[in-house]
Design a protein around this motif. Structure first.
Motif, short mmCIF file in Angstrom:
data_model
loop_
_atom_site.label_atom_id
_atom_site.label_comp_id
_atom_site.label_asym_id
_atom_site.label_seq_id
_atom_site.Cartn_x
_atom_site.Cartn_y
_atom_site.Cartn_z
N HIS A 1 0.88 -1.17 0.00
CA HIS A 1 0.00 0.00 0.00
C HIS A 1 0.92 1.22 0.00
N CYS B 1 -4.78 5.75 0.23
CA CYS B 1 -3.85 4.75 -0.26
C CYS B 1 -3.59 5.10 -1.72
N GLU C 1 -1.56 3.24 -3.85
CA GLU C 1 -0.97 2.15 -4.62
C GLU C 1 -2.08 1.14 -4.82
N PHE C 2 -2.34 0.77 -6.07
CA PHE C 2 -3.46 -0.13 -6.33
C PHE C 2 -3.24 -1.45 -5.61
N CYS C 3 -4.18 -1.78 -4.70
CA CYS C 3 -3.94 -2.92 -3.82
C CYS C 3 -5.12 -3.89 -3.82
N HIS D 1 -9.26 -0.89 -2.97
CA HIS D 1 -8.25 0.17 -2.92
C HIS D 1 -8.84 1.56 -2.65
N MET E 1 -9.73 2.72 0.94
CA MET E 1 -8.70 2.91 1.96
C MET E 1 -8.51 4.38 2.31
CU1 CUA Z 1 -4.10 -0.02 -0.18
CU2 CUA Z 1 -4.45 0.80 -2.38
#
Ligand code: CUA
Length: 322
Positions: free
Chosen positions: A158, A193, A195-197, A201, A204
């Protein structure tokens, strides 16, 4: 040629004055980054304007006129080549050194910083304070004191980003990174967040709540009392604080989530067709990993909650009484 040399001399003369523009305010990284950005913008825009004006000027002055033949064949000019290599080089080295200086300052955390641990998970942020207090998606800090955030991740990559404080850092499983900021005024500031998680996502979202010292102390005191409560009271408080009652209710009405009324040891049909008893193990497991044990007929919208074993036992103790 004279014009070019004059402009280059003017640019070189301007550089030292621009350099001092970002010397101010390193105790406040927001100011340091903003000054740095403005300096970049000034230099880059000036260069662009200078080159564009020259192109326009030259193409008007030296355009081919009626009856003119080919122009003179010019084979290199050493002085000119030295100038157009040296000047950009000086500018780029200057910008590089300035960026490094701001970055280096940004990595130096003030000694008296208030430290908070933040752990990213799919999909939210667990926050742990020095006194053992825990919150989810909410970072409360007192105003006027630098804050250091120790950052890690429970599962995947993340990245933690607070635009208002100009900070962003990776949250990496098995590693601790950090950022710091200096909250100078009370208020609420969103954190994301970046960052693609996975599919959650965009959920977040967290917020940094900067509080007046007195309000923060009061909040902290109240939270500490919560840690010392007997299990039943603690469970009741957790259910209220974590926002469980936003979806579940204790009255028995039918809403978007199963009611807590009479939930303990209730026969429950799950979305995958299994029938289970909502006992201690089921409830504890469902709090940690709700997706796999969603109750039939309800949406899979509950986020996972990272409670300690003691905390989930406290929640069960409270649910038993409903
Ligand atoms: Cu955690 Cu995007």
């Amino acid at each position: 040629m004279k014009i070019i040399l004059t402009l280059i001399a003017a640019a070189l003369f301007l550089l030292p004055s621009l350099a001092s523009a970002d010397a101010a305010g390193l105790s406040d990284p927001v100011k340091a980054w903003d000054n740095h950005w403005h300096m970049f913008l000034t230099i880059v825009t000036s260069l662009w304007a200078f080159v564009t004006l020259l192109v326009v000027y030259m193409s008007l002055k030296y355009r081919r006129k009626k009856g003119q033949g080919d122009g003179a064949y010019i084979h290199g000019n050493i002085l000119l080549e030295i100038i157009w290599t040296a000047v950009p080089l000086i500018i780029i080295i200057f910008l590089g050194v300035q960026s490094w200086a701001v970055y280096r300052e940004q990595t130096k955390v003030p000694k008296d910083a208030y430290e908070v641990n933040v752990e990213g998970f799919m999909w939210g942020w667990n926050v742990t304070y020095p006194e053992g207090i825990k919150t989810i998606n909410e970072i409360r800090v007192p105003v006027g004191k630098p804050v250091k955030i120790n950052l890690t991740s429970k599962d995947v990559l993340h990245a933690f980003y607070i635009p208002a404080f100009r900070i962003q850092e990776e949250a990496i499983p098995g590693r601790t990174t950090y950022v710091w900021f200096n909250p100078t005024q009370p208020g609420e500031f969103p954190a994301y967040c970046t960052e693609f998680c996975g599919s959650g996502h965009s959920l977040m979202l967290a917020k940094v709540i900067v509080m007046q010292k007195a309000d923060f102390d009061a909040w902290e005191g109240k939270q500490k009392e919560g840690i010392a409560l007997p299990p039943l009271e603690k469970g009741k408080k957790l259910v209220a604080d974590l926002g469980c009652l936003g979806c579940h209710n204790i009255t028995g009405e039918k809403t978007s989530a199963p009611t807590f009324k009479g939930i303990y040891r209730r026969d429950t049909v799950l979305a995958d067709g299994r029938t289970v008893k909502a006992d201690d193990a089921y409830i504890a497991n469902h709090i940690k990993d709700p997706k796999t044990t969603t109750v039939n007929g309800y949406p899979k919208t509950m986020p996972p909650y990272n409670l300690s074993d003691e905390e989930s036992r406290a929640v069960v103790e409270y649910l038993k009484t409903l």
